[in-house]
Design a protein around this motif. Structure first.
Motif, mmCIF file in Angstrom:
data_model
loop_
_atom_site.group_PDB
_atom_site.id
_atom_site.type_symbol
_atom_site.label_atom_id
_atom_site.label_comp_id
_atom_site.label_asym_id
_atom_site.label_seq_id
_atom_site.Cartn_x
_atom_site.Cartn_y
_atom_site.Cartn_z
ATOM 1 N N THR A 425 -58.115 -39.431 36.109
ATOM 2 C CA THR A 425 -57.344 -38.987 37.268
ATOM 3 C C THR A 425 -56.179 -39.917 37.578
ATOM 4 O OG1 THR A 425 -58.810 -40.219 38.768
ATOM 5 C CG2 THR A 425 -59.378 -37.925 38.287
ATOM 6 N N ARG A 426 -55.897 -40.875 36.713
ATOM 7 C CA ARG A 426 -54.808 -41.830 36.951
ATOM 8 C C ARG A 426 -53.568 -41.449 36.148
ATOM 9 N NH1 ARG A 426 -55.655 -46.725 39.573
ATOM 10 N NH2 ARG A 426 -57.806 -47.041 40.249
ATOM 11 N N GLU A 427 -52.426 -41.600 36.804
ATOM 12 C CA GLU A 427 -51.131 -41.400 36.171
ATOM 13 C C GLU A 427 -50.311 -42.651 36.427
ATOM 14 O OE1 GLU A 427 -48.184 -37.931 36.589
ATOM 15 O OE2 GLU A 427 -50.120 -37.117 37.197
ATOM 16 N N ARG A 428 -49.753 -43.245 35.368
ATOM 17 C CA ARG A 428 -48.972 -44.475 35.539
ATOM 18 C C ARG A 428 -47.606 -44.302 34.886
ATOM 19 N NH1 ARG A 428 -54.097 -46.375 33.741
ATOM 20 N NH2 ARG A 428 -55.252 -47.560 35.319
ATOM 21 N N GLN A 429 -46.605 -44.936 35.493
ATOM 22 C CA GLN A 429 -45.270 -44.987 34.921
ATOM 23 C C GLN A 429 -44.740 -46.408 35.011
ATOM 24 O OE1 GLN A 429 -42.194 -41.809 35.519
ATOM 25 N NE2 GLN A 429 -43.586 -41.193 37.149
ATOM 26 N N ILE A 430 -44.082 -46.849 33.956
ATOM 27 C CA ILE A 430 -43.344 -48.097 33.992
ATOM 28 C C ILE A 430 -42.023 -47.831 33.291
ATOM 29 C CG2 ILE A 430 -44.373 -48.968 31.842
ATOM 30 C CD1 ILE A 430 -44.190 -51.789 33.071
ATOM 31 N N GLY A 431 -40.949 -48.381 33.805
ATOM 32 C CA GLY A 431 -39.667 -48.073 33.207
ATOM 33 C C GLY A 431 -38.572 -49.006 33.657
ATOM 34 N N TYR A 432 -37.406 -48.786 33.080
ATOM 35 C CA TYR A 432 -36.232 -49.578 33.421
ATOM 36 C C TYR A 432 -35.024 -48.655 33.483
ATOM 37 C CZ TYR A 432 -34.162 -49.137 28.812
ATOM 38 O OH TYR A 432 -33.574 -48.622 27.689
ATOM 39 N N GLU A 433 -33.972 -49.133 34.119
ATOM 40 C CA GLU A 433 -32.719 -48.395 34.215
ATOM 41 C C GLU A 433 -31.597 -49.421 34.295
ATOM 42 O OE1 GLU A 433 -30.703 -46.105 37.848
ATOM 43 O OE2 GLU A 433 -32.506 -45.097 37.085
ATOM 44 N N THR A 434 -30.651 -49.342 33.384
ATOM 45 C CA THR A 434 -29.525 -50.273 33.393
ATOM 46 C C THR A 434 -28.230 -49.484 33.294
ATOM 47 O OG1 THR A 434 -28.476 -52.154 32.275
ATOM 48 C CG2 THR A 434 -29.729 -50.628 30.886
ATOM 49 N N SER A 435 -27.258 -49.810 34.127
ATOM 50 C CA SER A 435 -25.994 -49.083 34.192
ATOM 51 C C SER A 435 -24.821 -50.056 34.186
ATOM 52 C CB SER A 435 -25.919 -48.226 35.462
ATOM 53 O OG SER A 435 -26.910 -47.229 35.479
ATOM 54 N N HIS A 458 -16.062 -53.844 37.588
ATOM 55 C CA HIS A 458 -16.904 -53.676 36.397
ATOM 56 C C HIS A 458 -18.290 -54.261 36.659
ATOM 57 C CE1 HIS A 458 -13.518 -52.414 33.854
ATOM 58 N NE2 HIS A 458 -12.814 -53.299 34.546
ATOM 59 N N PRO A 459 -19.001 -53.734 37.650
ATOM 60 C CA PRO A 459 -20.339 -54.260 37.935
ATOM 61 C C PRO A 459 -21.380 -53.709 36.972
ATOM 62 C CG PRO A 459 -19.852 -52.485 39.440
ATOM 63 C CD PRO A 459 -18.615 -52.675 38.596
ATOM 64 N N GLU A 460 -22.533 -54.360 36.960
ATOM 65 C CA GLU A 460 -23.691 -53.901 36.197
ATOM 66 C C GLU A 460 -24.900 -53.887 37.116
ATOM 67 O OE1 GLU A 460 -24.057 -56.611 32.994
ATOM 68 O OE2 GLU A 460 -22.215 -55.962 31.987
ATOM 69 N N ALA A 461 -25.779 -52.924 36.892
ATOM 70 C CA ALA A 461 -26.991 -52.815 37.700
ATOM 71 C C ALA A 461 -28.193 -52.676 36.776
ATOM 72 C CB ALA A 461 -26.907 -51.613 38.640
ATOM 73 N N LEU A 462 -29.244 -53.388 37.123
ATOM 74 C CA LEU A 462 -30.484 -53.345 36.346
ATOM 75 C C LEU A 462 -31.645 -53.116 37.296
ATOM 76 C CD1 LEU A 462 -32.212 -53.777 33.769
ATOM 77 C CD2 LEU A 462 -32.222 -56.218 34.329
ATOM 78 N N SER A 463 -32.493 -52.152 36.957
ATOM 79 C CA SER A 463 -33.677 -51.854 37.768
ATOM 80 C C SER A 463 -34.888 -51.725 36.856
ATOM 81 C CB SER A 463 -33.498 -50.540 38.543
ATOM 82 O OG SER A 463 -32.340 -50.562 39.346
ATOM 83 N N VAL A 464 -36.018 -52.194 37.341
ATOM 84 C CA VAL A 464 -37.301 -51.961 36.680
ATOM 85 C C VAL A 464 -38.263 -51.443 37.737
ATOM 86 C CG1 VAL A 464 -36.978 -53.673 34.864
ATOM 87 C CG2 VAL A 464 -37.974 -54.378 37.035
ATOM 88 N N PHE A 465 -39.207 -50.598 37.316
ATOM 89 C CA PHE A 465 -40.112 -50.021 38.298
ATOM 90 C C PHE A 465 -41.489 -49.808 37.705
ATOM 91 C CE2 PHE A 465 -38.403 -46.301 36.140
ATOM 92 C CZ PHE A 465 -39.534 -45.514 35.947
ATOM 93 N N TYR A 466 -42.459 -49.710 38.612
ATOM 94 C CA TYR A 466 -43.834 -49.355 38.257
ATOM 95 C C TYR A 466 -44.342 -48.389 39.316
ATOM 96 C CZ TYR A 466 -48.846 -49.566 37.391
ATOM 97 O OH TYR A 466 -50.142 -49.231 37.124
ATOM 98 N N ASP A 467 -45.022 -47.334 38.859
ATOM 99 C CA ASP A 467 -45.540 -46.333 39.783
ATOM 100 C C ASP A 467 -46.903 -45.867 39.284
ATOM 101 O OD1 ASP A 467 -44.618 -44.398 42.123
ATOM 102 O OD2 ASP A 467 -45.640 -43.157 40.642
ATOM 103 N N GLU A 468 -47.861 -45.745 40.195
ATOM 104 C CA GLU A 468 -49.205 -45.312 39.822
ATOM 105 C C GLU A 468 -49.735 -44.335 40.852
ATOM 106 O OE1 GLU A 468 -53.623 -47.054 38.601
ATOM 107 O OE2 GLU A 468 -51.898 -48.394 38.781
ATOM 108 N N ARG A 469 -50.326 -43.252 40.346
ATOM 109 C CA ARG A 469 -50.934 -42.238 41.200
ATOM 110 C C ARG A 469 -52.371 -42.024 40.754
ATOM 111 N NH1 ARG A 469 -47.431 -37.232 41.390
ATOM 112 N NH2 ARG A 469 -48.233 -36.824 39.302
ATOM 113 N N TRP A 470 -53.301 -41.967 41.705
ATOM 114 C CA TRP A 470 -54.711 -41.784 41.364
ATOM 115 C C TRP A 470 -55.450 -41.154 42.545
ATOM 116 C CZ3 TRP A 470 -52.807 -46.057 43.575
ATOM 117 C CH2 TRP A 470 -53.584 -46.733 44.513
#
Length: 780
Positions: A425-435, A458-470
């Motif tokens: 019943t667990r759903e997990r996500q881990i990811g990144y986003e760089t622009s 000329h900026p740069e953006a970096l994001s990382v995330f973790y999400d869990e549903r259960w």
């Protein structure tokens, strides 16, 4: 114009690990077994993607992949029940005997079900019901292409016009398809096409959206409390997904309306592994006006979109491509629409053009059979997704042949990846986003050969995330997420926690709640007090422009009143810091005074009663009560989009005979504006004649009262539509007729004032009058 992002070493290592990983077929445990299967269409034998497959009720579940496959690992020996569910098909149920150390393989055939109320009541479960049972779904609204096509519209169906009718969404007036969500500004909405960001999906200053109705597969609107995978905007997420071609051979749809013509063609292979669609549209309002009168309407827009999907290897690996290009050109003598406090000036002749381009590629891989990847452990299924996209928006304005020229462009090159895995019943996500962004903003005049203002970023953006549903229990669903963000243009970093939960009081009644923080570093120069969204220039946060932030609090209740009807109530509060407004009195020679910074609060209540668009009747009744307030220095005021009460009733009726009748009624209180309290003529003292002379021969200068202290009158509008579908020589023809503002209500757009008369007079400029339109859709 842009520089490639330099990723931190740790991110590169994680990315390489995800991209290079391969599935590992683990050995089945000695005392447990596994189930593998494929879901196919009983009639054609084609694999069915997106079918919900559950094991033993809702204990474990997943969606089939592009090859129709599903798998459950680590299944206890014994008899189990496999169920399949997909809207418009008959649900199936299969008993499976699992033996220790054995992988059971099976094929399940599903067949179409007549979409009648009785069949739906007993079997089919719509996606909205699935989402209700499986996730907190706070502030989530799904819109089907059928809903969009049946809403009465000006000329042709429009995605954003339909979005405006949803709870929590506010449209400033008839002339804009832009929208404000739960008290937020119009640039605070993250708009995605197949997951790729698009900056200004509007034509003619917001009158139409850039989304072609024939290309749309699904629409999800997240109005608040959205989860950690989404970032970069404060108020909402609108995720529009393209519809893949499903028929073999060349087929398509052609549409003709009073506004434009469009054509969409596509094809799919017999095995369902590949598909493509190509669509285009052009308005011909300029040609139509010239043909029927001696007047000119020097404006046209065009759109082109391409979407393709291809399943590789065994079908678990899938590549998707989307490309879009749209252009608007306006070469005219028009005035700028402004509110009554600033009305009176005219920019005269000008050339205005803007364009959007988008190219995105997504690579997805999925594993079953005791799937295992680094950092994840074993799961029922694992999906890795890698995306690369390039987005460009550019606009240019030339006043009086170079007397004043403005240009703006923003480029965004983005890489993002997600690792999504399921176990039980667990759903997990881990990811990144760089622009990587490249913005250019320039103001100059050829009359004096002067460069009034220029800005490059000329900026740069970096994001990382973790999400869990259960599901800690049968009555409770939890979802927790964390998003970490960094931006180089301002050397800014932040951590945004997100949390949501749903508690089931009964099987059909649930209480939900969500809280989260959000940040935004790309800003539009659009002034919220101007009723029409004509000029939209974008800049990024830097050393003088702060990052805007908001916190959401949402509490809701959802009650299902049957298999096709539900009611939802949500109360919400949003708190803002570092809100930015354009400073119209800034000094071009001084960097850093382009913005006026404020704080704000919005709160309100959304209600929706919805009958799903299946069967004879469909539609929704939505109501929003909202209050927005902004504060700057010692001044507090209502922003231009503050609308206290907003009601929309939308309905469709299919009585048979291939007819569809539709209606929409809207009722809303007025938005704020700055009233005119007087006018003056500017004079200077002439020392030679000892008299006061006029500064110019222009109109008198208006004097505004307190900022946004007055409100426009009540808004009301009734739209009607009817269509009929029939067959002719192998073609499906659907002519339609619609009427906007059926009883010609005089809804005020703005006021103009004349102080040359005694007493002074005020004249109201109206929004849409009574506007009939017709069109024809041909499917082949």
């Amino acid at each position: 114009m842009y520089r490639r992002t330099s990723l931190p070493a740790c991110v590169v290592l994680v990315l390489l690990a995800l991209l290079s990983a391969r599935s590992v077929s683990g050995q089945v445990a000695a005392v447990r077994g596994a189930i593998e299967g494929t879901v196919i269409d009983s009639a054609s034998g084609v694999a069915r993607e997106g079918v919900t497959v559950t094991l033993d009720g809702n204990a474990r579940g997943m969606l089939t992949d592009v090859e129709g496959r599903f798998a459950f690992a680590d299944v206890a020996a014994g008899t189990h029940t496999i169920r399949t569910r997909l809207i418009s098909t008959r649900s199936t149920e299969r008993s499976v005997v699992v033996e220790a150390g054995v992988i059971v393989r099976l094929t399940i055939g599903i067949s179409s079900a007549a979409v009648t109320l009785g069949a739906v009541r007993t079997n089919a479960r719509p996606p909205e019901r699935e989402r209700f049972e499986m996730s907190p779904n706070v502030g989530t609204i799904s819109i089907t292409p059928s809903s969009v096509s049946h809403v009465p519209a000006l000329g042709e169906p429009d995605v954003l016009r339909t979005v405006q009718l949803m709870p929590g969404v506010n449209a400033r007036n008839d002339f804009s398809s832009g929208f404000n969500v739960r008290g937020g500004e119009s640039d605070q909405n993250l708009i995605l096409l197949d997951g790729y960001p698009i900056y200004n999906p509007f034509h003619l200053g917001g009158l139409f959206s850039t989304f072609l109705d024939e290309t749309v597969g699904s629409i999800d609107l997240l109005t608040g409390g959205f989860t950690a995978p989404y970032g970069g905007r404060l108020s909402s997420v609108l995720d529009v997904t393209s519809a893949p071609a499903t028929q073999t051979g060349l087929h398509g749809t052609a549409s003709i309306s009073v506004i434009s013509s469009s054509l969409s063609i596509g094809s799919a292979t017999a095995d369902g592994r590949s598909s493509w669609t190509l669509s285009g549209r052009r308005t011909y309002a300029d040609k139509l006006v010239a043909a029927i009168s001696d007047k000119e309407f020097p404006y046209h827009f065009s759109d082109a979109q391409f979407h393709a999907e291809r399943a590789l290897n065994s079908g678990a690996l899938k590549i998707t491509t989307t490309a879009y290009a749209g252009t608007d050109i306006l070469d005219a003598n028009l005035g700028v629409f402004e509110d009554s406090a600033t009305k009176g000036g005219s920019v005269g002749a000008f050339v205005f053009q803007w364009s959007n381009q988008l190219l995105g590629v997504t690579l997805t891989n999925a594993w079953h059979e005791h799937a295992h990847l680094p950092l994840t452990g074993t799961g029922d299924s694992i999906r890795v997704e890698q995306t690369a996209s390039f987005t460009r928006f550019a606009t240019g304005l030339d006043l009086a042949a170079g007397a004043l020229a403005l240009s703006n462009s923003v480029h965004e090159f983005r890489l993002d990846g997600k690792l999504h895995w399921y176990k039980g019943t667990r759903e997990r996500q881990i990811g990144y986003e760089t622009s990587t962004y490249a913005t250019h903003y320039d103001v100059n005049t050829s009359a004096s050969a002067a460069q009034l203002f220029t800005l490059e970023q000329h900026p740069e953006a970096l994001s990382v995330f973790y999400d869990e549903r259960w599901k800690p229990s049968e009555k409770l669903i939890m979802e927790l997420g964390l998003r970490a963000e960094h931006m180089t243009g301002r050397s800014w970093s932040n951590i945004s926690p997100r949390a949501s939960a749903k508690y089931f009081v009964t099987r059909d009644l649930a209480v939900s709640a969500a809280v989260g923080t959000y940040s935004q570093w790309m800003h539009s120069l659009n002034r919220e007090d101007i009723p029409v969204r004509i000029f939209d220039f974008w800049v990024a946060s830097d050393e003088t422009t702060p990052v805007t932030q908001a916190t959401h609090y949402v509490l809701g209740l959802e009650q299902w009143l049957g298999p096709l009807r539900f009611m939802r109530v949500e109360g919400w509060v949003k708190q803002y810091t570092h809100l930015l407004e354009q400073n119209t009195a800034d000094d071009p020679g001084i960097r850093g005074d382009e913005w006026l910074e404020s704080t704000g609060t919005s709160y309100g209540l959304d209600f929706v009663l919805r009958q799903l668009e299946i069967g004879t009747f469909g539609g929704w009744l939505s109501y929003t009560y909202g209050v927005s307030k902004r504060s700057r220095d010692d001044m507090s005021y209502w922003p231009g989009h503050d609308r206290r009460h907003n009601v929309n009733a939308v309905g469709t009726w299919k009585p048979g005979g291939n007819y569809v009748f539709s209606a929409r009624f809207g009722l809303a209180t007025g938005t704020p504006y700055t009233n005119i309290v007087g006018q003056v003529v500017r004079r200077v003292y002439d020392v030679r004649t000892h008299t006061f002379q006029k500064v110019s021969t222009l109109e008198r200068e208006p004097l505004g009262g307190a900022h946004n202290s007055s409100r426009l009158p009540l808004f009301q509008r009734l739209d009607l539509g009817v269509s009929r579908t029939g067959q002719w020589h192998g073609l499906t023809l659907t002519p339609y007729v619609s009427v906007v503002n059926a009883y010609n209500a005089k809804n005020v757009f703005l006021y103009s004032f004349d102080y040359t008369t005694n007493p002074p007079t005020r004249e109201a400029q109206s929004q849409f009058p009574f506007l009939p339109s017709l069109g024809l859709t041909v499917t082949f």
